[in-house]
Design an enzyme around this catalytic site. Structure first.
Site, PDB file in Angstrom:
ATOM      1  N   SER A 127     -61.517  38.072 -30.352  1.00 60.52           N
ATOM      2  CA  SER A 127     -60.602  38.777 -31.237  1.00 60.52           C
ATOM      3  C   SER A 127     -60.347  40.183 -30.698  1.00 60.52           C
ATOM      4  O   SER A 127     -60.916  40.596 -29.702  1.00 60.52           O
ATOM      5  CB  SER A 127     -61.190  38.838 -32.648  1.00 60.52           C
ATOM      6  N   CYS A 130     -68.845  35.440 -39.947  1.00 63.52           N
ATOM      7  CA  CYS A 130     -70.161  35.916 -39.526  1.00 63.52           C
ATOM      8  C   CYS A 130     -70.110  37.428 -39.384  1.00 63.52           C
ATOM      9  O   CYS A 130     -69.036  38.001 -39.229  1.00 63.52           O
ATOM     10  CB  CYS A 130     -70.559  35.277 -38.198  1.00 63.52           C
ATOM     11  N   CYS A 184     -68.378  42.820 -40.457  1.00 65.24           N
ATOM     12  CA  CYS A 184     -67.151  42.022 -40.507  1.00 65.24           C
ATOM     13  C   CYS A 184     -67.010  41.213 -41.790  1.00 65.24           C
ATOM     14  O   CYS A 184     -65.919  40.752 -42.117  1.00 65.24           O
ATOM     15  CB  CYS A 184     -67.095  41.080 -39.310  1.00 65.24           C
ATOM     16  N   LYS A 218     -52.223  33.945 -18.111  1.00 65.91           N
ATOM     17  CA  LYS A 218     -53.328  34.813 -17.694  1.00 65.91           C
ATOM     18  C   LYS A 218     -54.663  34.428 -18.309  1.00 65.91           C
ATOM     19  O   LYS A 218     -55.710  34.837 -17.824  1.00 65.91           O
ATOM     20  CB  LYS A 218     -53.001  36.258 -18.048  1.00 65.91           C
ATOM     21  N   ALA A 229     -61.627  38.613 -22.750  1.00 68.09           N
ATOM     22  CA  ALA A 229     -60.765  39.354 -23.670  1.00 68.09           C
ATOM     23  C   ALA A 229     -59.770  38.425 -24.348  1.00 68.09           C
ATOM     24  O   ALA A 229     -59.345  38.680 -25.468  1.00 68.09           O
ATOM     25  CB  ALA A 229     -60.018  40.450 -22.909  1.00 68.09           C
ATOM     26  N   ALA A 230     -59.408  37.334 -23.682  1.00 70.54           N
ATOM     27  CA  ALA A 230     -58.398  36.432 -24.241  1.00 70.54           C
ATOM     28  C   ALA A 230     -58.951  35.514 -25.313  1.00 70.54           C
ATOM     29  O   ALA A 230     -58.257  35.202 -26.284  1.00 70.54           O
ATOM     30  CB  ALA A 230     -57.761  35.591 -23.131  1.00 70.54           C
ATOM     31  N   VAL A 259     -58.287  35.641 -33.239  1.00 66.63           N
ATOM     32  CA  VAL A 259     -57.966  35.780 -31.817  1.00 66.63           C
ATOM     33  C   VAL A 259     -56.499  36.132 -31.645  1.00 66.63           C
ATOM     34  O   VAL A 259     -56.134  36.983 -30.830  1.00 66.63           O
ATOM     35  CB  VAL A 259     -58.319  34.482 -31.054  1.00 66.63           C
ATOM     36  N   ARG A 309     -48.326  39.256 -28.096  1.00 74.25           N
ATOM     37  CA  ARG A 309     -48.672  39.887 -26.833  1.00 74.25           C
ATOM     38  C   ARG A 309     -49.397  38.968 -25.861  1.00 74.25           C
ATOM     39  O   ARG A 309     -49.838  39.391 -24.805  1.00 74.25           O
ATOM     40  CB  ARG A 309     -49.534  41.124 -27.122  1.00 74.25           C
ATOM     41  N   VAL A 310     -49.493  37.710 -26.214  1.00 72.06           N
ATOM     42  CA  VAL A 310     -50.233  36.785 -25.354  1.00 72.06           C
ATOM     43  C   VAL A 310     -49.417  36.430 -24.110  1.00 72.06           C
ATOM     44  O   VAL A 310     -48.196  36.300 -24.165  1.00 72.06           O
ATOM     45  CB  VAL A 310     -50.591  35.491 -26.122  1.00 72.06           C
ATOM     46  N   TYR A 320     -53.029  31.127 -30.779  1.00 70.84           N
ATOM     47  CA  TYR A 320     -51.790  31.860 -30.591  1.00 70.84           C
ATOM     48  C   TYR A 320     -50.576  30.996 -30.926  1.00 70.84           C
ATOM     49  O   TYR A 320     -49.614  31.457 -31.559  1.00 70.84           O
ATOM     50  CB  TYR A 320     -51.683  32.350 -29.146  1.00 70.84           C
TER      51      TYR A 320
END
Length: 941
Positions: free
Chosen positions: A252, A381, A95, A231, A248-249, A349, A226-227, A188
């Protein structure tokens, strides 16, 4: 640990650009990593008006290189117009590749080796291939590896997903799930604000995508749109099921994208007349234990600061790559940095994490966020942790109006507009709607299979298929095609020729089969007295026992096929009734019949809600009951032989209906073979605004919890119970009641037919009113009032001998039958979330079974022939239901008022126009949200 201190020549950045970040299998999926890099680098040359031939060397990051072709960096260089005599080096530091590329470029310039160098990173995770071994297996199958997981997202030292390292770091530093979720939400929101304010405009290199429908220009990141905020707290841990905090939320995503910067010595910039955006001051690399890689930026940043002679307070803005939210939370906690200074325009994220690109992407974003005179720092990182055994440190900074730089475990600053960047070993990134890349791959292949021409570049259709509805395989998050009213009317007519007749046939058959005992009771059935009550009860015992399992099973399978198979089986069971005359045999067969028939109502509710809009559902659902009553009203008794013939005929009818259902009833719009591909899309778009969703194969614990904690669920359960007790009594004893007025069996069959006609007319009228006024509870009230009156007449006139009045009372008692259909319609139009809908339907049907069990016992043999206690019980139960119906109606009206207020507040907070609201409504339609989670869901009173 080693340090590289003074930089002999000042290094500046004169251009910094990036492509939008695309979702995996999204808008950029057709472009390879080198092609994305070429677009970013060309735009950088254009941004500073620099001739590509001037650039002497390029360092470019790329991680998953299988199938990309030789030397991706060289492909980028020549594709962007650089001279064939220039040098090119591809960097793979996971990364941190893009940031390490910038570090190496800076070193090349500062040492005097080169004067003008390009750097950056690129990744197309959508095009990561699956790998087969070169050696043929001696026996058995090939082991296939996902290059994306193997080369990008897997800790080779501990042999687990990188997210497990994140869990280790979260536990080590005491970072809670709530803290990580809060960071993700803020990321977000910052991304939304940044895009709305134009903060990213200067750094974006638009991407032209060639599709069958023509060229489409992608100018905006896909992920942040798409957030679904509601949820985020409900998602399960992705890597550590018990007590994990990474989901998952708050992680990233898997993405595509590229970024590029042009570096040169300050002297060369003056000669070329170029105005620097930033000056690189220092950088640093740090090695840590592989499992502790999320903590690396917190160690590298102080080293780069020390080398630059700066402190945390000197830095105006930080960019820390959000591999996981926990990475940023650790930096905040360990270094005491104000969260308001970190990732001011959102991080990975929200924006996405194309791994080979991210290191340089955060530099590009930091440069364009800094103001003149500010210092900035960036950190990232990467997987592996102990990347540099010597723990080498480099420092760097930026000057000018803006600045940026990043590298593995490194840091950069800028003196006038500087930025300080630090990177470290990061790896693992997980897809927003998926728990792991290994789970995502099959879904992605399926999404490719269903990719449609009318939705060629929809970014959401592939990614949300895991959490969202299966509808996303055909249509995207937003409506991309409109169908005319005439087209929809034609489609509706086509659906009406298949779905309502089949559903009506199933419901009609079920009702006849369920009430077959009622007919047999006056046609020589050898089961009488209390045994008759127990046999009546057995059907509902089977119903009660199997309701929840059958609903769970049906969600995992194709519901049309599952329903058809059940109808065929219960036809066989019904015919087997003719083989026995014993109490035990009848009890067992009726129990099995109840098990088979308990799936009917939940599946028919789902089918209707998937194909028909809310203002179409109630009439259709209630017409099922009308078909039943209408069919029974034609039964004049001439063709009914002894009870065994009844069972053989009704069983054969059920088998025929079941076969028809297996062949023709569609499981959902996605799998409707009776429709063309275009018609399936149109069918989904018809119901999009209802927010009810279609089908989803995953059972979701949070939706089950919401279902059982929703007060309306229990009021519906109570309503079903209150209306099912009379049904259990009258469906088994109505003919006996009429015969006890003093009529023969043949006369009873003829005299019972007007009751069916009354029930039919009541159902149609209530359905018409429900559609006309958008009501669900008032029709129930209208239909049970005559039943209450009829029950009162049967009790009050019992000893009068007035057969006409008593017959009239039995006819109007039947009006309550449409109440259950109205309850089904209420569930269909007032519940969203596939698991929640199935759970509530199952609870409704369990209550139905329980009510009917009780109902068979309220008409006791000792009370024959008048059955006065049973009739009084019906009167009381339905009177209570009047109050429950009014209460449910009031609750839904109140919820809609609260929802409208909340939507207006959200509209004002986000600055939405009416068009924005409609767009959001479309995006929420097929995400498998519950009615409580979905702000755009409207309840039907």
């Amino acid at each position: 640990m080693a340090a590289y201190h003074p930089i002999p020549r000042d290094v500046v950045i004169v251009a910094a650009t990036r492509t939008p970040v695309g979702s995996i299998n999204g808008a950029l999926k057709s472009l390879t990593a080198p092609e994305l890099g070429i677009i970013a680098l060309k735009h950088a040359f254009k941004q500073c008006n620099l001739d590509p031939a001037v650039v002497e060397e390029i360092f470019f990051g790329n991680v998953v290189q299988a199938g990309v072709g030789q030397s991706p960096a060289r492909q980028v260089a020549l594709g962007a117009g650089m001279s064939s005599s220039s040098d090119a080096t591809t960097i793979n530091k996971v990364c941190a590749s893009g940031l390490k590329a910038i570090m190496l470029a800076a070193q090349s310039i500062s040492s005097g080796y080169k004067s003008v160098v390009a750097a950056g990173g690129t990744e197309s995770m959508s095009n990561a291939p699956f790998l087969l071994p070169r050696q043929n297996p001696v026996f058995g199958k090939f082991d296939v590896k996902d290059a994306l997981q193997t080369d990008g997202l897997w800790d080779v030292y501990n042999q687990f997903a990188m997210g497990n390292c994140g869990e280790y770091a979260a536990a080590k530093h005491g970072i809670s799930r709530e803290a990580q979720d809060a960071h993700a939400i803020e990321s977000y929101r910052r991304a939304e604000r940044a895009w709305r304010s134009g903060a990213f405009d200067a750094e974006i290199a638009p991407v032209t995508v060639h599709t069958k429908k023509g060229d489409v220009i992608v100018r905006e990141d896909e992920e942040y749109k798409r957030v679904i905020y509601e949820k985020i707290p409900t998602l399960k841990p992705a890597f550590k099921p018990d007590g994990g905090s990474i989901t998952a939320a708050n992680s990233s995503n898997l993405n595509d994208g590229a970024s590029a910067v042009i570096l040169m010595s300050a002297d060369r910039a003056r000669v070329l007349g170029l105005k620097p955006l930033a000056k690189i001051i220092s950088y640093a690399d740090v090695g840590v234990d592989p499992i502790d890689f999320p903590s690396a930026p917190a160690q590298a940043i102080p080293m780069a600061l020390e080398n630059a002679g700066l402190s945390i307070d000197d830095i105006s803005l930080f960019e820390v790559n959000e591999a996981y939210s926990v990475v940023v939370r650790i930096v905040e906690k360990v270094l005491g940095i104000d969260p308001a200074k970190i990732n001011v325009n959102g991080g990975a994220v929200a924006l996405g994490h194309a791994i080979g690109n991210s290191g340089s992407r955060i530099i590009v974003t930091l440069i364009h966020a800094l103001q003149s005179g500010q210092y900035g720092a960036a950190g990232i990182c990467n997987g592996g942790g102990l990347n540099y055994p010597t723990r080498q440190i480099l420092s760097m900074s930026t000057t000018r109006y803006r600045m940026l730089l990043s590298a593995v475990g490194c840091t950069y600053f800028g003196s006038r507009f500087s930025l300080f960047i630090s990177t470290h070993d990061f790896m693992a990134s997980i897809e927003r709607r998926s728990v792991a890349s290994s789970e995502k791959a099959p879904a992605s292949r399926e999404d490719e299979k269903h990719d449609l021409e009318v939705n060629e570049i929809d970014a959401a259709s592939a990614i949300d298929s895991y959490e969202g509805d299966e509808a996303l395989k055909l249509v995207g998050r937003e409506r991309t095609v409109e169908f005319s009213d005439e087209y929809n009317k034609k489609l509706r007519r086509k659906l009406d020729l298949v779905i309502p007749p089949l559903c009506a046939a199933v419901y009609f058959t079920q009702f006849l089969d369920k009430t077959s005992l009622n007919y047999a009771s006056i046609m020589g059935l050898p089961i009488t007295g209390q045994h008759y009550n127990l046999v009546s009860l057995a059907f509902y015992l089977g119903f009660l026992v199997w309701e929840f399992p059958t609903v769970y099973i049906s969600q995992k399978l194709r519901i049309g096929k599952y329903l058809g198979a059940n109808v065929v089986v219960w036809g066989i069971i019904l015919m087997l009734h003719a083989t026995t005359s014993s109490f035990g045999g009848f009890f067992a067969l009726r129990f099995l019949l109840g098990m088979c028939e308990c799936c009917v109502a939940p599946i028919l509710i789902l089918v209707i809600s998937m194909f028909y809009k809310k203002d179409e559902q109630n009439g259709l659902t209630q017409v099922f009951g009308g078909f039943v009553a209408y069919g029974i009203s034609f039964d004049n008794g001439k063709q009914i032989a002894p009870y065994k013939i009844i069972y053989l005929l009704l069983g054969a009818l059920a088998i025929i209906v079941g076969v028809c259902v297996l062949i023709w009833l569609p499981d959902s719009p996605v799998h409707a073979r009776i429709l063309t591909k275009e018609e399936r899309i149109a069918a989904l778009e018809r119901v999009r605004d209802d927010q009810g969703g279609t089908e989803n194969k995953r059972w979701k614990k949070e939706q089950i919890i919401e279902a059982v904690t929703d007060i309306r669920t229990w009021l519906i359960v109570l309503s079903t119970l209150l209306t099912s007790i009379p049904n259990g009594a009258l469906s088994n004893f109505s003919n006996i009641i009429i015969r006890n007025f003093g009529y023969t069996s043949r006369q009873t069959l003829i005299l019972s037919t007007p009751g069916g006609a009354v029930a039919s007319v009541t159902t149609l009228l209530c359905g018409w009113y429900s559609d006309k006024k958008g009501e669900r509870m008032l029709p129930i009230i209208f239909c049970i009032i005559p039943t209450i009156v009829g029950s009162g007449m049967l009790v009050g006139l019992n000893a009068s001998g007035d057969k006409g009045a008593l017959l009239f009372a039995t006819y109007i008692i039947g009006t309550f039958g449409s109440a259950l259909s109205s309850i089904y319609a209420y569930n269909a139009s007032n519940t969203s979330g596939h698991t929640k809908k199935n759970t509530i339907n199952a609870m409704t049907l369990v209550s139905f079974g329980l009510g009917n069990i009780i109902g068979t016992e309220i008409f006791q043999p000792k009370d024959a022939p008048a059955y006065i206690p049973g009739k009084i019980a019906i009167l009381v139960l339905l009177s209570v239901q009047l109050g429950v119906s009014f209460l449910l109606r009031w609750i839904n009206i109140r919820l809609n008022t609260q929802r409208r207020t909340k939507l207006e507040e959200e509209k004002a907070r986000r600055g939405w126009t009416d068009a924005d609201v409609q767009k959001e409504r479309e995006r929420h339609a097929f995400l498998d949200l519950t009615d409580k989670q979905n702000l755009f869901f409207i309840y039907t009173a």
